[in-house]
Design an enzyme around this catalytic site. Structure first.
Site, PDB file in Angstrom:
ATOM      1  N   ALA A   1       1.813   0.080  10.615  1.00 26.40           N
ATOM      2  CA  ALA A   1       1.464  -1.319  10.381  1.00 26.40           C
ATOM      3  C   ALA A   1       0.646  -1.390   9.102  1.00 26.40           C
ATOM      4  O   ALA A   1       0.213  -0.379   8.561  1.00 26.40           O
ATOM      5  CB  ALA A   1       0.668  -1.884  11.559  1.00 26.40           C
TER       6      ALA A   1
ATOM      7  N   GLU B   1       0.848  -1.185   0.000  1.00 26.70           N
ATOM      8  CA  GLU B   1       0.000   0.000   0.000  1.00 26.70           C
ATOM      9  C   GLU B   1       0.886   1.237   0.000  1.00 26.70           C
ATOM     10  O   GLU B   1       1.813   1.338   0.799  1.00 26.70           O
ATOM     11  CB  GLU B   1      -0.916   0.027   1.230  1.00 26.70           C
ATOM     12  CG  GLU B   1      -1.919   1.156   1.151  1.00 26.70           C
ATOM     13  CD  GLU B   1      -2.915   1.180   2.314  1.00 26.70           C
ATOM     14  OE1 GLU B   1      -3.734   2.113   2.365  1.00 26.70           O
ATOM     15  OE2 GLU B   1      -2.872   0.273   3.164  1.00 26.70           O
TER      16      GLU B   1
ATOM     17  N   HIS C   1      -6.647  -1.473  15.238  1.00 28.99           N
ATOM     18  CA  HIS C   1      -6.881  -0.777  13.975  1.00 28.99           C
ATOM     19  C   HIS C   1      -6.666  -1.721  12.790  1.00 28.99           C
ATOM     20  O   HIS C   1      -7.519  -1.818  11.892  1.00 28.99           O
ATOM     21  CB  HIS C   1      -5.946   0.424  13.872  1.00 28.99           C
ATOM     22  CG  HIS C   1      -6.086   1.212  12.614  1.00 28.99           C
ATOM     23  ND1 HIS C   1      -6.891   2.321  12.503  1.00 28.99           N
ATOM     24  CD2 HIS C   1      -5.525   1.047  11.379  1.00 28.99           C
ATOM     25  CE1 HIS C   1      -6.829   2.801  11.277  1.00 28.99           C
ATOM     26  NE2 HIS C   1      -6.000   2.046  10.574  1.00 28.99           N
ATOM     27  N   GLU C   2      -5.534  -2.400  12.783  1.00 24.48           N
ATOM     28  CA  GLU C   2      -5.243  -3.271  11.637  1.00 24.48           C
ATOM     29  C   GLU C   2      -6.181  -4.464  11.591  1.00 24.48           C
ATOM     30  O   GLU C   2      -6.601  -4.888  10.509  1.00 24.48           O
ATOM     31  CB  GLU C   2      -3.781  -3.728  11.681  1.00 24.48           C
ATOM     32  CG  GLU C   2      -2.765  -2.589  11.734  1.00 24.48           C
ATOM     33  CD  GLU C   2      -2.932  -1.554  10.631  1.00 24.48           C
ATOM     34  OE1 GLU C   2      -3.381  -1.909   9.522  1.00 24.48           O
ATOM     35  OE2 GLU C   2      -2.622  -0.376  10.871  1.00 24.48           O
TER      36      GLU C   2
END
Length: 852
Positions: A256, A123, A291-292
């Site tokens: 991350a 990403e 979050h991940e």
């Protein structure tokens, strides 16, 4: 001026002429000559397709074929084109073999090496450095991967399907875009556990680390399991694979990455022990693990159609991780900390040349839009939406979002539509929060006629680059009214401000109330509300909304600081009394008291002064803030030793909210006591501390007191073999060095044997800490701080351009300062701009800063 030839525009979006049925990848790993064999099955989306463009660069094309027929193709700088005459069919198979050099890929995107470990970061556009492919988020398909290497651990997305000596195969059954592809290979060990989902399915969990780090994974594993359970309870989302892997990597551009089933983490967000990590490190690990993991549904199962929609996945997922942390810890403290971050970083972004909406409409380099506007402001927009529709309708809308769009690449319009369909509301005006930049300013006027109280609210947003005029937004303003005896006259209501000016009335009140406006910081706006310090002291003592209670003390402190900057010699006795009363109130949570006792940061003070129409002087701000802290310490001299002792935490270390809150307040007491004893207590705490929170806190006080040489040497001697602790050693020196010495200290530290220009964590720990954490040092009147940062950016850019570009934003507020400082900063930026072969990443940022 900015070069517009490379601008990507939202208005130019068009879907790919093909879908992809499947991808098969084979990796033959070698440090300098990894071979990647790709087999991609394309299916025409409609008749009459034209030539197909595949993205790719920084690799060698070895061979290419369509349906087995070899092709003689010559890639250009950004990819290659499959000729139209070769693809005029309903379905074809593209095969290519590429060679890449992971060991020398210092940019840390695509496939690279980190101390002998192979790792990917795809990403936003790293996959195009692995093979030639339509590298865009709306192209989703299933991946099958074979990895060939003599390394013992070979990982990819999804579930393992087969393995043998020197190879492993993986298959991910869930369609995904290329940016979610991941591969890791290395000499790693796994810390393992399991989680049973709400439907009774067992999921194997692994955290892969280097040998020797296994004892630092327990907290991260616990955080992962708490996240999985919370997402089931709060959103009804169950994990969908048999395996969830996390890998800790020492060299990583970001925090991350949520790759499906194989999350890759910066090691600082996984590894933690009481001796090596602070309470804030533990809290951050818990939040980022969550979050991940939450991205599995809000980012992976439903992704973004194009990179302009980045805030769709990131803003929503940040909101979810904030909500999770609020439930795991103290909701009020979490909200205050989030707003401190938002105001300190995003408000500055919105007020300067880098201002952009959460959904921008153009970019040159997409990596430059991983910003606080996309993430943190994007989360605030989700929070406003929830306030407007209410928790029940919010949950129904999210259920519809997951049901309607699972497996799709979506837009902000899709997101807004599920709320409109759920609630029946027209949210066209609300959508402006996504499409318009800038921070609205809400002004308040009050009226009282003896029984009816009126609030007149007006809104205005200053022009931002590319938006000379602004339309009024729909702003949820949470308001409560308090009687002078401290009781609530009106409990919290959400007032919907949708016009430039609106009046709201409250009838049948027995006496004039004191308003508590923008409770829980219900919208990311500036609030202009003229209050007396007596009213602020009243709210600090009586407001039932924790955020506004804290805000009252903050505003009181800012007013005191501004008056001191304008020549006031005495600190108001009422202010000191209010601070003491709050600090010693055992009915309040210690973590809240610690936040309220801490003065606004130097950056917040500077931005407030600038917003009020004055020119901030960083050195004067630094000096006045120190004076005010010293005055608080003098006023509380008799109380601080007992407060310090009362907040001592005995027994085994725990990073949980209650003991962490006590250590936080104890740290604030130590900071104030250090004004009185020149660091004597800090020296004793440094020597006796049994956890990193208290040892590092003491070290900071010793640096400020100018007596840290021995402690710094001892700290480095003890921890020199732990990279994450050495990062802390660099950070505290860069952040707290005396302003007049800071630049030279940082320059000297950049030549220390432990410093490297190739590791993002180490670069951030020194140069990021200096420019963002030591404003008086960075802005010291000689300009040497600006020259130091220009030198650093020029050196970092050819090695890790993403880090250089992000660090260039330290100059974004340059126009708020006096002409002499502006000239110094402009000269430093121009020197960076004029560097030969400056990356596209850094060039875009520096040109925006200079052109406005």
């Amino acid at each position: 001026m900015n070069d517009q030839s490379n601008v990507i525009r939202l208005s130019d979006y068009a879907p790919l002429d093909f879908t992809i049925e499947s991808v098969n990848l084979t990796f033959k790993l070698a440090p300098n000559a990894t071979r990647v064999i790709a087999k991609v099955v394309f299916v025409a989306a409609h008749d009459g397709v034209k030539a197909l463009r595949l993205d790719g660069h920084d690799m060698q094309l070895i061979s290419a074929a369509i349906d087995g027929e070899a092709l003689d193709l010559t890639p250009d700088a950004e990819g290659l084109t499959l000729p139209a005459d070769k693809i005029q069919k309903d379905r074809f198979t593209w095969e290519c073999e590429t060679e890449i050099d992971p060991e020398n890929n210092t940019s840390l995107d695509g496939l690279y090496m980190s101390n002998g470990m192979y790792c990917t970061q795809c990403e936003a556009q790293g996959f195009r450095k692995i093979t030639f492919y339509p590298d865009r988020p709306d192209v989703m398909t299933t991946f099958t991967v074979r990895i060939e290497s003599d390394l013992p651990v070979l990982l990819s997305n999804g579930n393992p399907t087969a393995s043998g000596e020197g190879w492993a195969e993986w298959h991910d059954p869930w369609p995904k875009p290329s940016y979610l592809f991941a591969l890791v290979a290395g000499d790693l060990v796994a810390v393992s556990d399991t989680f049973t989902t709400m439907s009774g399915r067992k999921v194997d969990l692994n955290i892969y680390v280097r040998d020797g780090d296994q004892d630092k994974c327990d907290f991260a594993m616990g955080a992962l399991k708490r996240s999985m359970k919370w997402d089931e309870d709060a959103y009804g989302r169950e994990y969908d694979l048999d395996l969830f892997n996390i890998v800790a990597v020492g060299d990583f551009n970001m925090g991350a990455m949520e790759n499906k089933g194989l999350n890759v983490f910066n090691s600082v967000l996984v590894l933690a022990s009481p001796e090596t990590a602070t309470d804030k490190n533990f809290e951050r690990i818990e939040a980022v693990i969550a979050h991940e993991y939450f991205h599995n549904w809000t980012g992976n199962r439903i992704t973004c159609r194009d990179w302009f929609q980045l805030c769709l996945k990131e803003g929503l997922t940040v909101y979810r991780d904030q909500h999770f942390t609020s439930d795991m810890r103290d909701a009020a403290v979490k909200r205050i900390e989030d707003v401190i971050t938002l105001r300190g970083r995003q408000f500055a972004e919105d007020a300067g040349p880098l201002a952009h909406p959460p959904r921008p409409n153009k970019y040159i380099e997409i990596n430059n839009f991983y910003t606080t506007t996309v993430y943190e402001k994007g989360a605030e927009v989700v929070g406003m939406l929830r306030r407007l529709v209410g928790p029940e309708q919010y949950r129904k809308a999210l259920d519809l979002y997951f049901d309607r769009h699972d497996g799709q690449a979506c837009t902000i319009e899709d997101w807004i539509k599920v709320f409109e369909d759920t609630t029946g509301r027209d949210l066209t005006q609300f959508k402006l929060w996504y499409t318009s930049a800038g921070t609205p300013r809400v002004s308040v006027a009050e009226d009282w006629d003896g029984s009816t109280y009126s609030l007149t609210l007006s809104q205005d947003t200053k022009p931002t680059p590319g938006e000379p005029t602004k339309e009024p937004r729909l702003i949820p303003v949470a308001v409560g009214l308090l009687y002078p005896d401290g009781t609530e006259a009106v409990e919290t209501q959400i007032l919907e401000l949708s016009e430039p000016v609106q009046t709201f009335t409250f009838e049948n009140l027995r006496e004039k109330p004191i308003p508590s406006i923008l409770r829980d910081f219900s919208a990311p706006v500036y609030l202009d509300h003229t209050q007396t310090n007596a009213e602020r002291a009243f709210l600090l003592a009586h407001d039932t909304d924790p955020f506004n209670k804290w805000e009252a003390g903050r505003d009181y402190a800012l007013d005191m600081i501004e008056r001191m900057l304008k020549g006031a010699n005495e600190v108001d006795a009422d202010f000191l009394s209010a601070m003491r009363t709050m600090a010693l109130d055992d009915a309040l949570d210690p973590a809240f008291r610690a936040l309220a006792l801490a003065l606004p940061s130097e950056e917040v003070i500077a931005s407030t002064i600038y917003a009020n129409g004055d020119t901030p002087d960083p050195l004067a701000i630094h000096a006045v803030r120190n004076r005010l802290n010293a005055a608080i310490a003098d006023h509380m001299a008799a109380d601080l030793p007992a407060l310090y002792q009362a907040m001592e935490v005995t027994g085994p270390y725990s990073p949980d909210a209650e003991p962490a809150g006590k250590r936080s307040l104890r740290g604030q007491a130590l900071a104030l006591l250090s004004h009185l004893d020149n660091g004597e207590l800090a020296a004793r705490q440094f020597d006796s501390a049994t956890n990193m929170t208290e040892q590092l806190g003491a070290l900071v006080r010793l640096i400020i007191a100018g007596r840290a040489d021995d402690a710094l040497a001892a700290f480095y001697d003890r921890w020199q073999h732990d990279p994450l602790v050495v990062d802390k050693w660099f950070t505290v020196q860069a952040s707290f060095a005396p302003p007049e010495q800071a630049a030279s200290i940082v320059r000297d530290l950049s030549t220390h044997p432990a410093f490297t220009w190739k590791n993002p964590n180490r670069i951030r720990s020194l140069f990021g800490a200096f420019a963002m954490g030591n404003p008086a040092g960075f802005h010291f009147e000689t300009g040497e701080g600006y020259e130091l940062m220009a030198d650093a950016l020029i050196r970092i850019d050819p090695v890790i351009p993403q880090i250089a570009a992000r660090m260039t934003t330290v100059f974004e507020t340059w126009r708020r300062y006096a002409p002499a400082r502006q000239a110094q900063m402009k000269a430093a930026m121009e020197r960076v701009r004029d560097t030969q072969s400056l990356s596209k990443n850094t060039s875009e940022i520096i040109n925006k800063l200079l052109d406005v």
